[in-house]
Design a protein around this motif. Structure first.
Motif, PDB file in Angstrom:
ATOM      1  N   SER A 242      63.478  16.824 -16.793  1.00  0.00           N
ATOM      2  CA  SER A 242      63.706  18.274 -16.729  1.00  0.00           C
ATOM      3  C   SER A 242      63.089  18.787 -15.441  1.00  0.00           C
ATOM      4  N   CYS A 243      63.297  20.061 -15.154  1.00  0.00           N
ATOM      5  CA  CYS A 243      62.610  20.657 -14.001  1.00  0.00           C
ATOM      6  C   CYS A 243      61.119  20.787 -14.318  1.00  0.00           C
ATOM      7  N   THR A 244      60.806  21.095 -15.569  1.00  0.00           N
ATOM      8  CA  THR A 244      59.394  21.259 -15.945  1.00  0.00           C
ATOM      9  C   THR A 244      58.622  19.975 -15.657  1.00  0.00           C
TER      10      THR A 244
ATOM     11  N   SER B 125      66.638  22.092 -11.710  1.00  0.00           N
ATOM     12  CA  SER B 125      66.883  21.886 -13.149  1.00  0.00           C
ATOM     13  C   SER B 125      68.371  21.633 -13.388  1.00  0.00           C
TER      14      SER B 125
ATOM     15  N   ASP C  37      59.940  25.697  -6.662  1.00  0.00           N
ATOM     16  CA  ASP C  37      60.631  25.642  -7.949  1.00  0.00           C
ATOM     17  C   ASP C  37      62.028  26.225  -7.736  1.00  0.00           C
TER      18      ASP C  37
ATOM     19  N   VAL D 213      59.299  30.381  -6.195  1.00  0.00           N
ATOM     20  CA  VAL D 213      60.439  30.146  -7.094  1.00  0.00           C
ATOM     21  C   VAL D 213      61.685  30.808  -6.494  1.00  0.00           C
TER      22      VAL D 213
ATOM     23  N   GLU E 255      69.882  17.942 -20.329  1.00  0.00           N
ATOM     24  CA  GLU E 255      68.550  18.267 -19.820  1.00  0.00           C
ATOM     25  C   GLU E 255      68.419  17.429 -18.560  1.00  0.00           C
ATOM     26  N   GLY E 256      67.546  17.811 -17.659  1.00  0.00           N
ATOM     27  CA  GLY E 256      67.357  16.979 -16.473  1.00  0.00           C
ATOM     28  C   GLY E 256      66.769  17.769 -15.324  1.00  0.00           C
TER      29      GLY E 256
ATOM     30  N   ALA F 167      57.779  27.955 -17.650  1.00  0.00           N
ATOM     31  CA  ALA F 167      57.640  26.539 -17.280  1.00  0.00           C
ATOM     32  C   ALA F 167      57.002  26.355 -15.908  1.00  0.00           C
TER      33      ALA F 167
ATOM     34  N   ALA G  56      64.625  25.649  -9.774  1.00  0.00           N
ATOM     35  CA  ALA G  56      65.330  25.346 -11.031  1.00  0.00           C
ATOM     36  C   ALA G  56      66.756  25.912 -11.040  1.00  0.00           C
ATOM     37  N   PRO G  57      66.934  27.209 -10.675  1.00  0.00           N
ATOM     38  CA  PRO G  57      68.295  27.757 -10.774  1.00  0.00           C
ATOM     39  C   PRO G  57      69.084  27.678  -9.471  1.00  0.00           C
TER      40      PRO G  57
HETATM   41  C1  PLP Z   1      62.403  29.157 -12.507  1.00  0.00           C
HETATM   42  C2  PLP Z   1      62.427  28.084 -13.544  1.00  0.00           C
HETATM   43  N1  PLP Z   1      61.544  27.066 -13.481  1.00  0.00           N
HETATM   44  C3  PLP Z   1      61.552  26.064 -14.370  1.00  0.00           C
HETATM   45  C4  PLP Z   1      62.462  26.025 -15.405  1.00  0.00           C
HETATM   46  C5  PLP Z   1      62.426  24.898 -16.383  1.00  0.00           C
HETATM   47  O1  PLP Z   1      63.563  24.105 -16.263  1.00  0.00           O
HETATM   48  P1  PLP Z   1      63.841  22.929 -17.343  1.00  0.00           P
HETATM   49  O2  PLP Z   1      64.421  23.584 -18.552  1.00  0.00           O
HETATM   50  O3  PLP Z   1      64.813  22.022 -16.659  1.00  0.00           O
HETATM   51  O4  PLP Z   1      62.541  22.281 -17.616  1.00  0.00           O
HETATM   52  C6  PLP Z   1      63.402  27.049 -15.520  1.00  0.00           C
HETATM   53  C7  PLP Z   1      64.373  27.033 -16.620  1.00  0.00           C
HETATM   54  O5  PLP Z   1      65.006  27.987 -16.958  1.00  0.00           O
HETATM   55  C8  PLP Z   1      63.386  28.102 -14.571  1.00  0.00           C
HETATM   56  O6  PLP Z   1      64.262  29.111 -14.632  1.00  0.00           O
END
Ligand code: PLP
Length: 384
Positions: A62-64, A184, A160, A134, A195-196, A91, A162-163
């Motif tokens: 996951s991104c987390t 993410s 980060d 982010v 997931e990933g 996260a 993720a999006p």
């Molecule tokens: C800015 C940001 N960081 C981290 C995450 C976590 O991503 P993941 O669900 O892949 O762990 C998200 C998920 O919505 C996010 O929007």
């Protein structure tokens, strides 16, 4: 004609863009019996790295977990501080807590909703080790300003994103602009593997380290042991994790990354229509994109006038069949952080966490569905 007399539609907040090709993609991995991390993950890592223009991709669950791995790989730990916006999914901050480091929240710019570089600089102390900006909702943060601050203070940067796969900063893809960037592939994102996540970096030593920590810090990988012509006994010299993506997921990701540019084109066109048609509504502000950025519109985020009762509006829209979500949370106001770091004043974050709202946007959204959402918002906000 009032919307109530029109046919009621059901419009979800999002729908993953998955088709027949994605459904068939894992077939070979399953038939071959190599279902955990293997050749498809390696291919997906190469494809994502090539797409963003980075030397390496390190796939994660996951991104987390990718953010945690990125921080662990640069030895962030107890006694260190990492600066992160509070205006983000929880996260981002949680990944810092996993390392035992202290989370230091910075405020955001009121127009872009991304971290305010000036506030990042104000929050730097002798203990600061890294900055985690982010790319909120798919809009690239001002990474040039963040990198410059990091360089001046000798700090590391973990972006980060993720999006933000496919987003750009000054013509360069997000993923090629920070020491480490993490994406993410959750189904709410533009492309998904169920997931990933994925770290991208140009730093070869760091990529090797992240790959090792990802698989229990094992001295030899599964693939190497599998290919060896003699028994190889692995060793464990430090604490690692199991953050491995599977070949089943990566085979889907390989189809999705090929479709990414087309999916982005569709999303950007739909976002442009929203911005044109919603722009005239007085009690709502459409998203701002600075000249340096290409947005992915992972979501379309409107900013409501503070006089609007957001929860009442969300309820009215849901009665019409339209799903919405609150915009972005203020992580520092959640108990998990209040208990750990107490009260912090972040006025812009607090206001925007109250006034922002996500409305439906997905590649398969029809023009009729979008018209339905636009009309409903116009009517509800005229009455609000
Ligand atoms: C800015 C940001 N960081 C981290 C995450 C976590 O991503 P993941 O669900 O892949 O762990 C998200 C998920 O919505 C996010 O929007």
């Amino acid at each position: 004609m009032a919307v109530e007399t029109k046919k009621k539609m059901t419009v979800p907040i999002t729908k993953p863009a998955l088709g027949e090709e994605e459904a068939r993609a894992p077939f070979d991995s399953i038939k071959a019996g190599w279902v955990t991390q293997g050749p498809r993950v390696a291919d997906f890592e190469k494809a994502v790295a090539a797409y963003v223009g980075a030397k390496h991709g390190i796939a994660t669950t996951s991104c987390t977990t990718g953010l945690h791995l990125a921080l662990a790989s640069i030895e962030v730990g107890p006694g260190d501080e990492v600066i992160v916006p509070s205006f983000t999914f929880i996260a981002s901050a949680n990944a810092i807590l996993y390392t035992g480091a202290t989370v230091v929240f910075a405020d955001i710019d009121p127009r872009t909703f991304n971290v305010d570089p000036a506030d990042v600089e104000r929050k730097i102390t002798r203990r600061t080790k890294a900055i985690m900006p982010v790319d909120q909702i798919g809009l690239a943060c001002d990474i040039g300003a963040i990198n410059e601050i990091a360089k001046r203070h000798g700090l590391d940067v973990v972006e980060d994103a993720a999006p933000a796969i496919g987003a750009e900063y000054k013509g360069r893809k997000v993923g090629a602009n920070a020491h480490q960037t993490v994406f993410s592939f959750h189904p709410r994102k533009v492309i998904t593997t169920g997931e990933g996540g994925m770290i991208t970096t140009d730093d070869t030593a760091l990529a090797d380290r992240a790959r090792k920590l990802r698989a229990h810090a094992m001295s030899v990988s599964d693939l190497e042991r599998h290919r060896a012509d003699h028994p190889v006994l692995e060793e464990y010299h430090e604490l690692g994790f199991n953050y491995r993506m599977t070949d089943i997921q990566a085979s889907i990701g390989l189809v999705q990354i090929r479709r990414l540019d087309e999916l982005l084109r569709i999303r950007i066109a739909k976002a442009a229509r929203y911005s044109t048609e919603l722009g005239a509504i007085k009690k709502l502000r459409t998203p701002y994109t600075p000249p340096y950025a290409k947005h992915t519109y992972q979501s379309y985020c409107v900013d409501l006038d503070p006089s609007v009762d957001r929860e009442a509006l969300m309820t009215s829209l849901l009665r019409r069949g339209i799903a919405t979500r609150r915009g972005v949370m203020a992580s520092h106001l959640e108990k998990v952080y209040l208990d750990r770091i107490g009260t912090v004043s972040l006025p812009v974050t607090e206001e925007k966490a109250r006034t922002t709202m996500l409305i439906p946007l997905f590649a398969a959204m029809t023009d009729e569905e979008q018209t339905y959402v636009i009309d409903a918002l116009r009517e509800e906000l005229a009455a609000a």
